[in-house]
Design a protein around this motif. Structure first.
Motif, short mmCIF file in Angstrom:
data_model
loop_
_atom_site.label_atom_id
_atom_site.label_comp_id
_atom_site.label_asym_id
_atom_site.label_seq_id
_atom_site.Cartn_x
_atom_site.Cartn_y
_atom_site.Cartn_z
N GLY A 1 1.63 -9.10 0.67
CA GLY A 1 1.56 -8.03 2.03
C GLY A 1 0.52 -7.31 1.84
N GLY A 2 0.89 -6.34 0.86
CA GLY A 2 0.01 -5.27 0.59
C GLY A 2 -1.25 -5.21 -0.32
N ARG A 3 -1.53 -6.50 -0.95
CA ARG A 3 -2.66 -6.37 -1.80
C ARG A 3 -3.91 -6.23 -1.64
NH1 ARG A 3 -0.94 -6.42 -6.72
NH2 ARG A 3 -2.98 -5.08 -6.92
N SER A 4 -4.15 -6.59 -0.56
CA SER A 4 -5.75 -6.20 0.14
C SER A 4 -5.62 -5.30 1.31
CB SER A 4 -6.07 -7.65 0.81
OG SER A 4 -5.27 -8.24 1.59
N VAL A 5 -4.66 -4.26 1.22
CA VAL A 5 -4.67 -3.27 2.24
C VAL A 5 -4.88 -1.94 1.42
CG1 VAL A 5 -3.36 -2.17 3.92
CG2 VAL A 5 -3.03 -4.36 3.45
N PRO A 6 -5.69 -1.03 1.73
CA PRO A 6 -6.00 0.33 1.07
C PRO A 6 -4.53 0.87 1.20
CG PRO A 6 -7.00 0.57 3.31
CD PRO A 6 -6.48 -1.10 3.04
N ARG A 7 -4.46 1.86 0.02
CA ARG A 7 -3.10 2.80 0.05
C ARG A 7 -3.22 3.81 1.34
NH1 ARG A 7 -3.82 5.17 -5.19
NH2 ARG A 7 -3.15 3.13 -5.78
N LEU A 8 -2.02 3.52 1.78
CA LEU A 8 -1.65 4.59 3.02
C LEU A 8 -1.52 6.04 2.33
CD1 LEU A 8 -1.76 3.69 5.77
CD2 LEU A 8 0.94 3.65 5.69
N ARG A 9 -2.31 7.05 3.32
CA ARG A 9 -2.01 8.46 2.97
C ARG A 9 -0.75 8.94 3.36
NH1 ARG A 9 -7.34 11.25 5.28
NH2 ARG A 9 -5.72 12.78 5.63
N SER A 10 -0.17 9.82 2.48
CA SER A 10 1.37 10.28 2.85
C SER A 10 1.38 10.89 4.21
CB SER A 10 1.63 11.57 1.76
OG SER A 10 1.46 10.91 0.48
N GLU A 11 0.58 11.48 4.84
CA GLU A 11 0.42 12.18 5.92
C GLU A 11 0.60 11.14 7.01
OE1 GLU A 11 -1.93 12.65 3.87
OE2 GLU A 11 -3.46 13.58 5.30
N HIS A 12 -0.24 9.98 6.84
CA HIS A 12 -0.25 8.77 7.94
C HIS A 12 1.05 8.26 7.82
CE1 HIS A 12 -4.98 9.06 7.88
NE2 HIS A 12 -4.53 9.97 8.14
N LEU A 13 1.54 7.61 6.65
CA LEU A 13 2.66 7.17 6.56
C LEU A 13 3.75 8.01 7.29
CD1 LEU A 13 4.39 4.88 5.12
CD2 LEU A 13 4.94 6.19 3.53
N PRO B 1 0.85 -1.08 -0.08
CA PRO B 1 0.16 -0.09 -0.04
C PRO B 1 0.91 1.43 -0.09
CG PRO B 1 0.28 -0.98 2.21
CD PRO B 1 1.05 -1.74 1.26
N PHE B 2 2.04 1.18 -0.48
CA PHE B 2 2.86 2.61 -0.17
C PHE B 2 2.96 2.97 -1.85
CE2 PHE B 2 4.41 -0.29 2.99
CZ PHE B 2 4.06 0.48 4.13
N ASP B 3 2.09 2.57 -2.83
CA ASP B 3 2.52 2.93 -4.26
C ASP B 3 2.18 4.36 -4.67
OD1 ASP B 3 0.06 2.34 -3.94
OD2 ASP B 3 -0.36 1.24 -5.65
N HIS B 4 2.50 5.23 -3.90
CA HIS B 4 2.16 6.89 -4.16
C HIS B 4 2.79 7.14 -5.63
CE1 HIS B 4 -0.29 8.05 -1.07
NE2 HIS B 4 0.38 7.47 -0.08
N PRO B 5 4.01 6.66 -5.81
CA PRO B 5 4.44 7.18 -7.00
C PRO B 5 3.78 6.91 -8.45
CG PRO B 5 6.39 6.33 -5.77
CD PRO B 5 4.99 6.15 -5.03
N VAL B 6 3.24 5.81 -8.40
CA VAL B 6 2.56 5.55 -9.59
C VAL B 6 0.97 5.54 -9.18
CG1 VAL B 6 4.29 4.00 -10.48
CG2 VAL B 6 2.78 3.02 -8.93
N ALA B 7 0.49 5.20 -8.10
CA ALA B 7 -0.76 5.41 -7.49
C ALA B 7 -1.96 4.93 -8.65
CB ALA B 7 -0.98 6.89 -7.27
N PRO B 8 -1.98 3.99 -9.18
CA PRO B 8 -2.96 3.72 -10.27
C PRO B 8 -4.34 3.83 -9.81
CG PRO B 8 -1.86 1.58 -9.56
CD PRO B 8 -1.21 3.01 -8.73
N GLY B 9 -5.25 4.46 -10.53
CA GLY B 9 -6.53 4.80 -10.08
C GLY B 9 -6.58 6.34 -9.43
N GLU B 10 -5.48 6.77 -9.11
CA GLU B 10 -5.77 8.12 -8.44
C GLU B 10 -4.95 9.16 -9.15
OE1 GLU B 10 -4.20 10.17 -4.30
OE2 GLU B 10 -3.73 8.04 -5.05
#
Lengths: 299, 168
Positions: A259-271, A185-194
């Motif tokens: 590990g991250g497949r079924s977890v929602p993407r973690l928001r930057s500030e939360h990370l 859930p740390f895929d911010h640089p590619v962020a598919p769907g967003e």
């Protein structure tokens, strides 16, 4: 000869990562998928967006690949099988991974597109979150080995893997490795769907192929690093060393991708908040813990 | 001889990128040029057989210069440099200060007593060990004081930057 074997091993590993990632995403085993999608990408037109920062646009994808290969070059795959055995190898891998972030900032800024730029800067924020959790657990494995050489770190685990004595460091490093290779859930640089593909959104054709290959090698280098630093590297009974490294690396890649497949993407500030308020104190506890263990063993 | 060539080569690259920091209007290009200059200095360290320092320089600068880049983008009015905005000022004073600083640096290089030149450097592992012992013994107080001071400055800067949230 070692160089050729190393390149072949990296290619085979990157291929396996690509197959595994596709399996995680679609649930189907498609062994020819990397060849087919690679050929499709190479056959496509490689577009350049309007008014780009051409230098940064062109430099981004190759630097991802170079940085990932450089990181893998200082990691031992079997006894004596290491491309460059640096005395400061455990430090050098960090330096190489840091340039992945630089490349992503370049690739985000270069195409002159809003989504790509946001994604590039987001990865810089992500690095501020995870980088301490890469560096501090490496400190403790170097403490045990009394060396920054990656081969020496593996040799220090002949009597027991670091994951047993340093489970906290292993957990933190594993999560930080996922963030460093932008696996969900740390895929911010590619962020598919967003962010419509993020930094990769403006790339097509051969440039995108280079970027994807670099990213696969990056995932592979971080997985090999986990094996080298925590899972005993080439150590294992009966089979030759390289088989153990390969098997352990594939297992680590699978756990990271699963590990991250079924977890929602973690928001930057939360990370950032989690990493700095919980992760760094835990990493400090890990350093203290390992220090106490080593001190007691010495006595 | 080969070593001297590489030191000179990296030095030249560092100076070239140092100049290009000021020759571009794009804040990101400027910051990344500075990164390239600093990375070339890391290359000089490596060419001088100071492996730990070289690798450390390469690692630290990547993060620091990228963070500087985003601050430059945030605070400058024309970060992309596409508006051809003039962003320099006090050129004469800056030129005089730059030349004077450069002259002092060259004078320091030429006039300082550098002591005897070591014929053969220690291996990189011994250098790392010597550096660690230096940090943990003689220079510990200096480095710890500097580290705590920087940490306090960071906390203070963050505290000043945070807007107070009033609970109703």
């Amino acid at each position: 000869m070692t160089g050729l074997a190393f390149i072949a091993a990296l290619f085979a590993g990157a291929y396996a990562v690509a197959v595994l990632e596709a399996w995680m995403a679609t649930g189907r085993w498609r062994l020819t998928l990397p060849i087919l999608s690679g050929a499709a990408l190479l056959g496509r037109e490689s577009l350049v967006p309007r008014r780009p920062d051409r230098l940064l646009f062109e430099a981004g994808p190759p630097i991802v690949l170079i940085a990932a290969v450089s990181a893998a070059a200082v990691l031992p795959l079997a006894p004596g099988v290491i491309l460059i055995d640096l005395a400061t190898g455990a430090l050098f891998v960090n330096a190489a991974w840091a340039y992945v972030m630089v490349a992503l900032v370049m690739a985000g800024w270069g195409p002159n597109g809003a989504y790509a730029m946001v994604a590039g800067w987001r990865f810089l924020g992500q690095l501020v979150a995870y980088s301490m959790l890469i560096v501090m657990p490496i400190t403790t494995v170097a403490m045990r080995a009394e060396s920054l050489s990656t081969a020496a770190i593996v040799e220090s685990q002949a009597t027991g893997w670091n994951v047993v004595t340093q489970p906290l460091g292993f957990g933190l490093f594993w999560l930080a490795a996922m963030a460093a290779s932008f696996i969900p859930p740390f895929d911010h640089p590619v962020a598919p769907g967003e962010l419509a593909g993020g930094v990769t959104g403006e790339y097509t054709g051969v440039r995108l192929a280079v970027f994807r290959l670099g990213r696969l090698v990056l995932v592979l280098s971080l997985s090999i690093a986990i094996v080298v630093f925590y899972l005993g590297g080439w150590h294992g009974p009966w089979l030759p060393g390289w088989v153990w490294t390969a098997a352990k690396t594939l297992i680590v890649v699978t756990t990271m991708l699963a590990g991250g497949r079924s977890v929602p993407r973690l928001r930057s500030e939360h990370l950032l908040a989690w990493c700095w308020k919980l992760g760094i104190p835990l990493a400090l506890v890990n350093i203290l813990w390992v220090g106490i263990i080593l001190w007691m063993v010495d006595r | 001889m080969i070593q001297a060539i590489f030191v000179g080569l990296w030095g030249g690259v560092a100076i070239w990128f140092g100049i290009s920091v000021f020759r571009t209007s794009s804040m990101v290009r400027s910051a990344l040029s500075l990164l390239a200059s600093m990375a070339a200095i890391g290359g000089m360290f490596l060419a001088l057989e100071a492996e730990f320092l070289g690798v450390l320089q390469l690692m630290m600068m990547a993060t620091e210069m990228s963070i500087m880049a985003i601050f430059m983008v945030m605070f400058m009015m024309d970060p992309g440099g596409l508006g051809q905005m003039e962003m320099t000022h006090q050129k004469r004073a800056a030129g005089v200060a730059g030349l004077a600083g450069g002259a002092v640096a060259v004078a320091a290089v030429l006039l300082a007593d550098w002591g005897p030149i070591v014929a053969e450097a220690d291996g990189p592992d011994m250098q790392t060990r010597a550096l660690g012992i230096e940090l943990m013994e003689r220079s510990m107080l200096i480095f710890e004081t500097a580290g705590v001071t920087i940490l306090v400055a960071m906390i203070a800067a963050t505290a000043v930057a945070i807007t107070r949230q009033r609970t109703p």
